[in-house]
Motif scaffolding. Structure first.
Motif, PDB file in Angstrom:
ATOM      1  N   LEU A 106     100.614   1.421 -60.025  1.00  0.00           N
ATOM      2  CA  LEU A 106     101.928   1.214 -60.621  1.00  0.00           C
ATOM      3  C   LEU A 106     102.543  -0.119 -60.196  1.00  0.00           C
ATOM      4  N   THR A 107     102.143  -0.586 -59.009  1.00  0.00           N
ATOM      5  CA  THR A 107     102.661  -1.862 -58.502  1.00  0.00           C
ATOM      6  C   THR A 107     101.487  -2.725 -58.059  1.00  0.00           C
ATOM      7  N   PRO A 123     101.826  -2.007 -63.503  1.00  0.00           N
ATOM      8  CA  PRO A 123     101.093  -0.804 -63.932  1.00  0.00           C
ATOM      9  C   PRO A 123      99.790  -1.184 -64.629  1.00  0.00           C
TER      10      PRO A 123
END
Length: 634
Positions: free
Chosen positions: A294-295, A298
């Protein structure tokens, strides 16, 4: 015919011929009187010359010796004595001249024998002659401002020397200080100041708050717009050695290749060549997997695990200054396992405007050390902290055909002009190369190109010399501590060094409250090179290519020759203005030619050329001798 008695009585009364008898009787004392006059006259003239020769010898010995009676001092003293009174002057013989020392005095004693010309008839064969003389140096209240070239070439070693020019300069200054302090009488005050210079000077921490601007304009950049993009990044992690060996060594070196910078306009050096190597690599994919992330963005992260076995030698070229170092890595069955990661990232494409941009620099006013401002100039648009090291940009100037007299509009060349707090043209700006970016031409440009920041390109505070020091008494420890702060870096701009040396020394300018008094003022200007202005190197007038502050025609592209001549013209005008304020200028060209401009600057016989450290010390010794008062005490 008269009788015999009458004859004798007549003879007794006859006085004819008595004069001859009297003359005969007086001849001997008359010869003695005239002879003594001749010999005494010769003796008086010989003694007078002997005294003059003694005085000349002792003065010369004192002048050359410095603080003590040196071998060179004895030699020169003997030479001066012999030139004035030789071994046979006036027919003399057994001529002798000796020198000794008593504190700051050098004592001379001369003697000779003079054979008489006439008096020897009366037993006086020789006249003994003698003369005594003393000389000492004393110095009254004196200010000495050293304007020292601390540019990069000071790291060089002159032919015949074993130390760098930089170390030789520090030694010469230290000895100079010792010689003046040794002849300083009780109650006298000698103050020493230092103005290291390169393409600017470090005087900002010595200036009053009102003498610096609130806002200043620099050739910088700012964000025009952002565009967000999807991207990927790749990296290696978890690298584990399994076996074998690997070692690195320096294979060879070669001069780096100079590049003019292309569109960016920034020159740089590179290392384009290296050996191909003979290494064999066996690389095996062990596994591959994917995972969702997601980091920082994404998407899917791919992790590939490899095993690699290397045999043989690989090469890489590393830039070290202007030298390329070829480094070899020798592998013998080097076995390792690692993960190669590919993952999504968010990219921001920034369009930059490169142009003159004004910044608030008010927080740098009145500082005595440190200081910085922040600006959003990093490649990702984030803030960069821009440090200030104390160097300055000059105030308003104009370009002129002649600087004699100094143009009224050239406020930068006014030595004694105190800034008006309400007039930024009279104030100075902080030197902040960290804000400055090059661009292809003088016109502003908007582009996604990332032109180099000058600090990134030129490796830190290359532009800024060590902080200057205002005039103050200094003992040997304080002098040594200050000299240890000096660094050799940057290019040679004579005008800015002389200008600020004069400002720190002047009794009628910025520091008149501190410099008032009856002291004698001397400025010692030492350089090891010719004027060297880089068209694309930041200096005390901003960026020469982009700011063009010293050009009458701003549309004309500046050249190094044009800028060098401009600096020389300003330098000569400042020399004249400095001397007009009653300051004596001494010039020392060290390891370089004493150019006509340097010789002219002193306004007389106060310029010296020194090819090595020994000659440099001799030059400083002569200056110390002329600054101190050399006089006969007997």
């Amino acid at each position: 015919m008269a009788s015999w008695p009458d004859f004798w009585r007549g003879l007794a009364r006859d006085r004819r011929g008595n004069t001859l008898m009297l003359v005969a009787g007086m001849m001997l004392p008359l010869v003695a009187f005239v002879g003594s006059g001749i010999d005494v006259s010769r003796g008086y003239m010989a003694k007078t010359r002997l005294q003059a020769a003694c005085d000349a010898g002792v003065l010369a010995a004192r002048k050359v010796s410095g603080t003590g009676l040196t071998d060179d001092g004895r030699k020169v003293g003997d030479e001066y004595f012999n030139a004035n009174f030789g071994q046979s002057s006036f027919g003399s013989r057994d001529v002798d001249f000796t020198l000794s020392q008593n504190g700051s005095e050098i004592i001379g004693s001369a003697s000779a024998k003079l054979d008489t010309a006439v008096m020897r008839v009366f037993g006086q064969h020789v006249m003994a002659l003698g003369a005594n003389c003393r000389a000492m140096q004393e110095i009254t209240n004196t200010d000495v401002m050293f304007v020292l070239d601390t540019t990069g070439s000071m790291k060089d070693v002159n032919p015949g020397d074993s130390v760098s020019r930089f170390d030789a300069m520090k030694e010469a200054v230290t000895r100079f200080h010792g010689e003046l302090e040794a002849v300083k009488p009780n109650g006298a005050v000698i103050r020493y100041g230092f103005m290291p210079y390169t393409s600017t000077v470090n005087v900002g921490y010595s200036l009053d708050q009102d003498w610096m601007v609130d806002k200043a304009t620099y050739q910088s950049r700012r964000i025009d717009k952002h565009v967000s993009l999807d991207g990927k990044t790749q990296y290696v992690r978890n690298d584990v050695k399994n076996g074998g060996s690997r070692s690195e060594r320096l294979e060879s070196t070669y001069p780096a290749v100079y590049n003019d910078g292309g569109e960016s306009g920034l020159s740089y050096y590179s290392c384009p060549t290296r050996p191909a190597g003979n290494a064999t690599v066996k690389k095996t994919l062990i596994s591959s997997r994917e995972e969702l992330v997601l980091t920082p963005r994404p998407g899917t992260r791919t992790i590939e695990t490899f095993n690699e076995v290397i045999n043989g030698t690989t090469y890489r070229a590393v830039l070290n200054g202007t030298t390329c170092e070829v480094r070899a890595t020798d592998n013998s069955g080097y076995d390792h396992t690692f993960e190669f990661v590919t993952e999504p990232v968010g990219l921001t494409e920034i369009t930059w405007e490169y142009a003159p941009i004004t910044y608030d620099v008010s927080k740098l006013r009145g500082l005595t050390s440190g200081g910085s401002i922040k600006a959003k100039i990093n490649n990702d648009g984030s803030n960069r902290e821009i440090p200030w090291y104390g160097c300055i940009e000059e105030r308003q100037t104009v370009a002129a055909e002649s600087y004699d007299p100094l143009p009224a509009e050239a406020l930068d060349l006014q030595i004694d002009l105190v800034p008006n707090p309400s007039d930024p043209a009279t104030q100075w700006r902080p030197s902040l190369p960290g804000l400055v970016f090059m661009r292809p031409n003088v016109d502003p440009v908007t582009t996604t190109a990332k032109y180099a920041n000058l600090v990134d390109h030129w490796s830190g505070q290359r532009f800024c010399p060590a902080p200057a020091q205002k005039l103050q008494p200094m003992d040997g420890v304080q002098l040594e501590d200050y000299l240890d702060t000096l660094v050799a870096t940057g290019a040679t701009h004579h005008d800015i060094g002389l200008l600020w040396g004069a400002r720190f020394l002047s009794p009628t300018g910025l520091f008149r409250a501190e410099n008032r008094g009856d002291q004698v003022r001397h400025l010692i200007f030492m350089t090891d090179g010719y004027i060297s202005v880089g068209v694309k190197e930041y200096d005390a007038y901003g960026h020469p290519f982009l700011d063009r502050r010293r050009q009458a025609n701003s549309a004309e592209t500046p050249t190094a020759a044009m800028l060098n001549q401009e600096v020389e013209n300003r330098f000569l005008a400042l020399c004249k203005a400095t001397r007009a304020r009653g300051m004596t200028i001494w010039i020392v060209a060290f390891g370089t030619e004493l150019t006509p401009a340097l010789a002219q600057c002193s306004g007389g016989d106060k310029a010296f050329q020194a090819a090595n450290s020994v000659e440099l010390q001799a030059a400083f010794r002569k200056i110390a001798g002329k600054i101190s008062k050399l006089r006969l005490t007997k």
